[in-house]
Design a protein around this motif. Structure first.
Motif, PDB file in Angstrom:
ATOM      1  N   GLY A  67      56.523  38.509  34.816  1.00  0.00           N
ATOM      2  CA  GLY A  67      55.460  39.500  34.814  1.00  0.00           C
ATOM      3  C   GLY A  67      54.695  39.616  36.108  1.00  0.00           C
ATOM      4  N   ILE A  68      55.151  38.957  37.179  1.00  0.00           N
ATOM      5  CA  ILE A  68      54.448  38.981  38.463  1.00  0.00           C
ATOM      6  C   ILE A  68      55.345  39.591  39.534  1.00  0.00           C
ATOM      7  CG2 ILE A  68      53.329  37.600  40.262  1.00  0.00           C
ATOM      8  CD1 ILE A  68      52.850  35.453  38.098  1.00  0.00           C
ATOM      9  N   ALA A  69      54.795  40.507  40.306  1.00  0.00           N
ATOM     10  CA  ALA A  69      55.478  41.045  41.480  1.00  0.00           C
ATOM     11  C   ALA A  69      54.683  40.636  42.711  1.00  0.00           C
ATOM     12  CB  ALA A  69      55.587  42.559  41.407  1.00  0.00           C
ATOM     13  N   CYS A 125      50.992  41.707  36.708  1.00  0.00           N
ATOM     14  CA  CYS A 125      50.071  41.342  37.794  1.00  0.00           C
ATOM     15  C   CYS A 125      50.825  41.436  39.115  1.00  0.00           C
ATOM     16  CB  CYS A 125      49.524  39.925  37.602  1.00  0.00           C
ATOM     17  SG  CYS A 125      48.238  39.445  38.807  1.00  0.00           S
ATOM     18  N   VAL A 126      50.134  41.939  40.146  1.00  0.00           N
ATOM     19  CA  VAL A 126      50.704  42.027  41.486  1.00  0.00           C
ATOM     20  C   VAL A 126      49.950  41.069  42.397  1.00  0.00           C
ATOM     21  CG1 VAL A 126      51.020  43.510  43.516  1.00  0.00           C
ATOM     22  CG2 VAL A 126      51.454  44.421  41.217  1.00  0.00           C
ATOM     23  N   VAL A 127      50.692  40.303  43.184  1.00  0.00           N
ATOM     24  CA  VAL A 127      50.097  39.448  44.221  1.00  0.00           C
ATOM     25  C   VAL A 127      50.376  40.100  45.562  1.00  0.00           C
ATOM     26  CG1 VAL A 127      50.126  37.200  45.364  1.00  0.00           C
ATOM     27  CG2 VAL A 127      50.341  37.334  42.876  1.00  0.00           C
ATOM     28  N   VAL A 151      46.012  40.617  42.773  1.00  0.00           N
ATOM     29  CA  VAL A 151      45.418  39.416  43.353  1.00  0.00           C
ATOM     30  C   VAL A 151      45.796  39.377  44.830  1.00  0.00           C
ATOM     31  CG1 VAL A 151      45.398  36.889  43.369  1.00  0.00           C
ATOM     32  CG2 VAL A 151      45.498  38.130  41.187  1.00  0.00           C
ATOM     33  N   ALA A 152      44.809  39.358  45.711  1.00  0.00           N
ATOM     34  CA  ALA A 152      45.069  39.263  47.148  1.00  0.00           C
ATOM     35  C   ALA A 152      45.054  37.797  47.554  1.00  0.00           C
ATOM     36  CB  ALA A 152      44.018  40.039  47.930  1.00  0.00           C
ATOM     37  N   ALA A 153      46.108  37.365  48.244  1.00  0.00           N
ATOM     38  CA  ALA A 153      46.204  36.000  48.764  1.00  0.00           C
ATOM     39  C   ALA A 153      46.009  36.074  50.276  1.00  0.00           C
ATOM     40  CB  ALA A 153      47.557  35.394  48.422  1.00  0.00           C
ATOM     41  N   ALA A 206      47.569  34.508  39.051  1.00  0.00           N
ATOM     42  CA  ALA A 206      48.407  35.623  38.610  1.00  0.00           C
ATOM     43  C   ALA A 206      49.095  35.303  37.285  1.00  0.00           C
ATOM     44  CB  ALA A 206      49.437  35.959  39.679  1.00  0.00           C
ATOM     45  N   ARG A 207      49.564  34.083  37.122  1.00  0.00           N
ATOM     46  CA  ARG A 207      50.233  33.703  35.872  1.00  0.00           C
ATOM     47  C   ARG A 207      49.251  33.727  34.696  1.00  0.00           C
ATOM     48  NH1 ARG A 207      52.835  29.711  39.352  1.00  0.00           N
ATOM     49  NH2 ARG A 207      54.976  30.406  39.746  1.00  0.00           N
ATOM     50  N   GLU A 208      48.028  33.305  34.957  1.00  0.00           N
ATOM     51  CA  GLU A 208      47.027  33.333  33.879  1.00  0.00           C
ATOM     52  C   GLU A 208      46.755  34.776  33.450  1.00  0.00           C
ATOM     53  OE1 GLU A 208      42.506  31.672  32.920  1.00  0.00           O
ATOM     54  OE2 GLU A 208      43.543  31.063  34.761  1.00  0.00           O
ATOM     55  N   ILE A 209      46.689  35.670  34.423  1.00  0.00           N
ATOM     56  CA  ILE A 209      46.488  37.085  34.100  1.00  0.00           C
ATOM     57  C   ILE A 209      47.712  37.657  33.400  1.00  0.00           C
ATOM     58  CG2 ILE A 209      46.199  39.391  35.106  1.00  0.00           C
ATOM     59  CD1 ILE A 209      44.561  38.016  37.353  1.00  0.00           C
ATOM     60  N   ALA A 210      48.896  37.360  33.944  1.00  0.00           N
ATOM     61  CA  ALA A 210      50.137  37.920  33.417  1.00  0.00           C
ATOM     62  C   ALA A 210      50.489  37.401  32.024  1.00  0.00           C
ATOM     63  CB  ALA A 210      51.293  37.634  34.374  1.00  0.00           C
TER      64      ALA A 210
END
Length: 252
Positions: free
Chosen positions: A16-18, A53-55, A102-104, A194-198
Motif C-alpha cells: 500500500g506504499i508508493a 500512502c505516498v512517500v 509523507v515527505a522524507a 507510512a506503514r501505520e497510515i497504509a
C-alpha cells in the motif's frame, strides 16, 4: 536521474506504499520538465487503487534546492513561465494527492522544496535537514504560502525577509515535523509512519484526505499563484535579473 516510483517491499501483492524519488544531481535543483515529471508521478501514485500512502523522498546531497536558476537565466521568460507552472503543478499534486503524502527530508530543503513539504500531510526529517526560502537572494518570490504551514506567522516573515533557514529540530518544536532522526535512519522512519497510515482502510483514507483538505483555512493553490504574480512583476521590472546576476557572480 529524474523522478522514479517504487515499492519499498518486493513480493506478491502490495504493502500500500508508493515511494516517489527525485534525483537531479548535483543538488536537486529541478528544471521545468522535472517539476512536471514530479507532479505526474505523485498524481499517478495517488490514483493507484492499491496505494494508501505516498512517500516523497530524494537522492543526493539534499532533498530539494528549488528551481534551476541557470535554466531561467539561459532561456529567459519562457523558462520562468514554465517553472512557475511546473512548481504550481507539483505543489498541487502533493496537496491534492488522493492519499496521504509523507515527505522524507534530508539535507537542504529550499525554495520549491518548501513548497513540496509544506503541502505534504506529514514530514519526517533527518537531523541535518534545514528548511528555508532564499527567494529574495535569487530574484524571485513565492512559497511563503507553504512556509506559513510550517512555522508561525512572524517567524515565517523573518525567515522570508532574511533568507535564513530553520532546522528540523526547530520545525519539530513547532509541531510541523513529525519526527527527527539520524540521517541513516530516515528511510526507515518515513516508512514506519507510512506503514501505520497504509494499514487503514484505503477508501476511508481517501475520504479523510478529501475532508481534511476541504476544511483547510487557506486555499494553497490560489495563494501560491497570487505570490507568483509578484515573481513576474520582479522579472518584468528587471530587478529579478539584477539579483540573479549578482547571485551568479557570488558563486551561486
Amino acid at each position: 536521474m529524474g523522478v522514479s516510483t517504487s515499492s519499498p517491499e518486493k513480493g506478491p501483492g502490495t504493502n500500500g506504499i508508493a515511494v516517489v524519488t527525485v534525483d537531479f544531481p548535483p543538488v536537486n535543483a529541478l528544471p521545468v520538465a522535472g517539476w512536471f515529471a514530479l507532479a505526474d508521478a505523485v498524481r499517478a501514485a495517488g490514483r493507484d487503487p492499491e496505494v494508501r500512502c505516498v512517500v516523497l523522498t530524494a537522492e543526493g546531497r539534499g532533498f530539494n534546492a528549488g528551481v534551476d536558476i541557470k535554466e531561467i537565466q539561459k532561456d529567459g521568460a519562457g523558462a520562468l513561465i514554465g517553472v512557475n507552472r511546473g512548481c504550481a503543478e507539483a505543489f498541487a499534486a502533493v496537496y491534492d494527492c488522493e492519499v496521504p503524502v509523507v515527505a522524507a527530508v534530508h539535507g537542504f530543503c529550499l525554495g520549491g522544496g518548501v513548497g513540496l513539504v509544506g503541502n505534504a500531510d506529514a514530514i519526517v526529517a533527518s537531523e541535518d535537514a534545514t528548511f528555508g526560502l532564499p527567494e529574495l537572494d535569487r530574484g524571485a518570490l513565492g512559497a511563503a504560502t507553504h512556509l506559513a504551514r510550517l512555522v508561525p506567522q512572524h517567524l515565517m516573515r523573518a525567515l522570508y525577509y532574511t533568507s535564513r533557514t530553520a532546522t528540523a529540530a526547530e520545525l519539530h518544536a513547532h509541531g510541523s515535523v513529525w519526527r527527527v532522526v539520524p540521517r541513516e535512519q530516515l528511510p526507515a522512519a518515513a516508512l514506519e509512519l507510512a506503514r501505520e497510515i497504509a494499514a487503514k482502510d484505503g477508501q476511508l483514507l481517501r475520504l479523510a484526505k478529501a475532508a481534511i483538505n476541504g476544511i483547510d483555512p487557506v486555499d494553497v493553490r490560489r495563494s501560491y499563484r497570487f505570490e507568483q504574480g509578484f515573481t513576474f512583476e520582479a522579472d518584468l521590472s528587471g530587478v529579478a535579473d539584477r539579483v540573479r546576476d549578482r547571485f551568479g557572480r557570488d558563486g551561486g
